[in-house]
Design a protein around this motif. Structure first.
Motif, short mmCIF file in Angstrom:
data_model
loop_
_atom_site.label_atom_id
_atom_site.label_comp_id
_atom_site.label_asym_id
_atom_site.label_seq_id
_atom_site.Cartn_x
_atom_site.Cartn_y
_atom_site.Cartn_z
N LEU A 1 0.84 -1.19 0.00
CA LEU A 1 0.00 0.00 0.00
C LEU A 1 0.88 1.24 0.00
CD1 LEU A 1 -3.08 0.47 0.22
CD2 LEU A 1 -2.71 0.92 2.63
N ALA A 2 1.91 1.24 0.86
CA ALA A 2 2.81 2.40 0.95
C ALA A 2 3.50 2.63 -0.39
CB ALA A 2 3.83 2.17 2.06
N ILE A 3 3.99 1.54 -1.00
CA ILE A 3 4.68 1.69 -2.28
C ILE A 3 3.71 2.23 -3.33
CG2 ILE A 3 5.79 0.40 -4.17
CD1 ILE A 3 6.95 -1.44 -2.01
N GLY A 4 2.48 1.68 -3.32
CA GLY A 4 1.46 2.14 -4.28
C GLY A 4 1.23 3.63 -4.15
N ILE A 5 1.09 4.11 -2.91
CA ILE A 5 0.83 5.54 -2.68
C ILE A 5 2.03 6.36 -3.15
CG2 ILE A 5 0.51 7.27 -0.88
CD1 ILE A 5 -1.04 5.11 0.68
N MET A 6 3.25 5.88 -2.83
CA MET A 6 4.45 6.62 -3.23
C MET A 6 4.55 6.71 -4.74
SD MET A 6 7.46 5.42 -0.75
CE MET A 6 7.40 5.58 1.00
N VAL A 7 4.30 5.58 -5.44
CA VAL A 7 4.37 5.56 -6.89
C VAL A 7 3.37 6.54 -7.47
CG1 VAL A 7 3.87 4.16 -8.93
CG2 VAL A 7 5.27 3.22 -7.10
N PHE A 8 2.15 6.51 -6.90
CA PHE A 8 1.09 7.40 -7.37
C PHE A 8 1.53 8.85 -7.29
CE2 PHE A 8 -2.54 10.09 -6.43
CZ PHE A 8 -3.34 9.83 -7.53
N PHE A 9 2.07 9.26 -6.12
CA PHE A 9 2.43 10.65 -5.96
C PHE A 9 3.71 10.99 -6.72
CE2 PHE A 9 -0.58 10.49 -2.45
CZ PHE A 9 -1.28 11.63 -2.74
N LEU B 1 -1.71 1.91 -16.08
CA LEU B 1 -1.94 0.47 -16.02
C LEU B 1 -1.05 -0.24 -14.99
CD1 LEU B 1 -2.81 -0.58 -19.66
CD2 LEU B 1 -4.28 -0.54 -17.65
N PRO B 2 0.28 0.04 -15.00
CA PRO B 2 1.09 -0.62 -13.96
C PRO B 2 0.61 -0.29 -12.55
CG PRO B 2 2.49 0.45 -15.56
CD PRO B 2 1.10 0.84 -15.90
N ILE B 3 0.17 0.97 -12.34
CA ILE B 3 -0.34 1.33 -11.01
C ILE B 3 -1.58 0.51 -10.70
CG2 ILE B 3 -1.21 3.20 -9.57
CD1 ILE B 3 0.13 5.15 -11.44
N PHE B 4 -2.43 0.40 -11.73
CA PHE B 4 -3.66 -0.36 -11.55
C PHE B 4 -3.35 -1.78 -11.13
CE2 PHE B 4 -6.89 -3.19 -13.34
CZ PHE B 4 -7.97 -2.76 -12.60
N PHE B 5 -2.35 -2.39 -11.83
CA PHE B 5 -2.03 -3.78 -11.49
C PHE B 5 -1.37 -3.87 -10.11
CE2 PHE B 5 -2.45 -4.51 -16.12
CZ PHE B 5 -3.49 -5.40 -16.01
N SER B 6 -0.56 -2.86 -9.78
CA SER B 6 0.06 -2.91 -8.45
C SER B 6 -1.02 -2.78 -7.39
CB SER B 6 1.11 -1.83 -8.30
OG SER B 6 0.50 -0.58 -8.14
N LYS B 7 -2.09 -2.02 -7.73
CA LYS B 7 -3.19 -1.90 -6.77
C LYS B 7 -3.93 -3.21 -6.63
CE LYS B 7 -4.21 2.91 -6.40
NZ LYS B 7 -5.11 4.00 -6.76
N CYS B 8 -4.11 -3.91 -7.77
CA CYS B 8 -4.74 -5.23 -7.72
C CYS B 8 -3.98 -6.10 -6.72
CB CYS B 8 -4.69 -5.92 -9.07
SG CYS B 8 -5.95 -5.32 -10.17
N LYS B 9 -2.66 -5.97 -6.78
CA LYS B 9 -1.83 -6.78 -5.91
C LYS B 9 -2.10 -6.44 -4.44
CE LYS B 9 2.86 -8.43 -6.08
NZ LYS B 9 4.24 -8.04 -6.37
N ILE B 10 -2.32 -5.14 -4.19
CA ILE B 10 -2.63 -4.74 -2.81
C ILE B 10 -3.93 -5.38 -2.36
CG2 ILE B 10 -3.22 -2.80 -1.33
CD1 ILE B 10 -1.55 -1.07 -3.27
#
Lengths: 66, 231
Positions: B10-18, B46-55
């Protein structure tokens, strides 16, 4: 499910507190089970049966609605 | 603990997003999801979307791992001593919060340089991953309230067992359902700026309802014992 804990307790001369200590739970738990407000886990049911030296089925009895 | 990897995800996802948001704004000079640039962001999204799926998947995994041994939940709580510490934080934070509500949220500004993952100054520029100056009075009150509430709500009782654990879980369910019913009611019947107040209070109501309900149920059970003196 109904149970005969109260009767068994009376036969053995145990208070709720003493029974609770023997099966290492709080007194509230024994009270709630006797009042049919809480169905104990299998582990606790087996422990209670062990204290009274009886099979579980004699202490915890299924009802028609179960 | 299956929860830790999902928190890291989750933290990585948020960091990538910002980071991407910052990169697009600062380097390319584009606003996020600007109409002109909607199509070229898909390779990024798309990569963010897939990383979110992973979350989501790892959250599910955490849920099922805990779900299978739900009777062990009461062993995952904080020790009983934390409950007292929690009350010591929660009560001052509540009083402070009420004072803030009565006197207005900007009466005592306490400006400090803080680290912001994302922040915007009023009539100013936005910041990501930098230090910025901000008024932290309300942050302090809210954070203390949440920390205190978590400590009070999720510390073991003195005699924690499966029955009390069961009461805790049912109170939590009750709190979430009640909170969302009230929120739905407010959502439908409150409009305009006052809705901001609804959102403000809603940040804390789940915790409040949970703590009140759980302690009420415990009290009722203790009373049931006291009434039944003759065993």
């Amino acid at each position: 499910m109904k149970n005969t804990i109260k009767v068994e307790r009376a036969i053995k001369g145990l208070t709720q507190e003493q029974l609770a200590q023997k099966v290492s739970v709080s007194r509230q738990t024994i009270n709630a089970i006797e009042a049919n407000k809480y169905v104990p886990s299998t582990i606790l049911a087996l422990k209670v049966a062990k204290v009274f030296n009886k099979p579980v089925e004699e202490i915890f009895i299924l009802e028609r609605s179960d | 603990m299956a929860l830790i990897p999902s928190v890291i995800h989750l933290a990585i996802g948020i960091m990538v997003f910002f980071y991407i948001r910052y990169w697009k704004k600062q380097v390319l000079g584009l606003e996020w999801l600007d109409a002109r640039s909607q199509w070229d962001v898909y390779p990024i999204i798309l990569p963010i979307f897939f990383s979110k799926c992973k979350i989501y998947l790892s959250l599910c995994k955490a849920y099922f791992t805990f779900g299978k041994r739900s009777y062990m939940l009461y062993k995952a709580l904080l020790p009983h001593q934390f409950k007292r510490i929690g009350w010591c934080i929660l009560i001052p934070a509540t009083i402070f919060g009420i004072i803030l509500i009565v006197n207005g949220f900007d009466k005592w500004p306490f400006v400090l340089k803080v680290f912001a993952i994302y922040g915007e100054e009023i009539f100013g520029k936005s910041h990501s991953f930098t230090f910025m100056r901000a008024d932290i009075t309300n942050t302090l009150a809210g954070a203390l309230f949440i920390i205190g509430g978590l400590l009070v709500g999720f510390s073991k009782e003195k005699n924690e067992d499966e029955f009390i654990s069961n009461l805790r879980l049912s109170s939590l369910l009750w709190a979430v359902v009640t909170n969302y019913i009230v929120l739905l009611f407010c959502l439908v019947f409150v409009y305009g700026p006052p809705f901001l107040n609804v959102m403000l209070y809603n940040m804390f109501t789940i915790l409040i309802i949970f703590i009140v309900r759980f302690n009420y149920v415990l009290y009722r059970n203790l009373k049931a014992i006291a009434d039944e003196k003759h065993d």
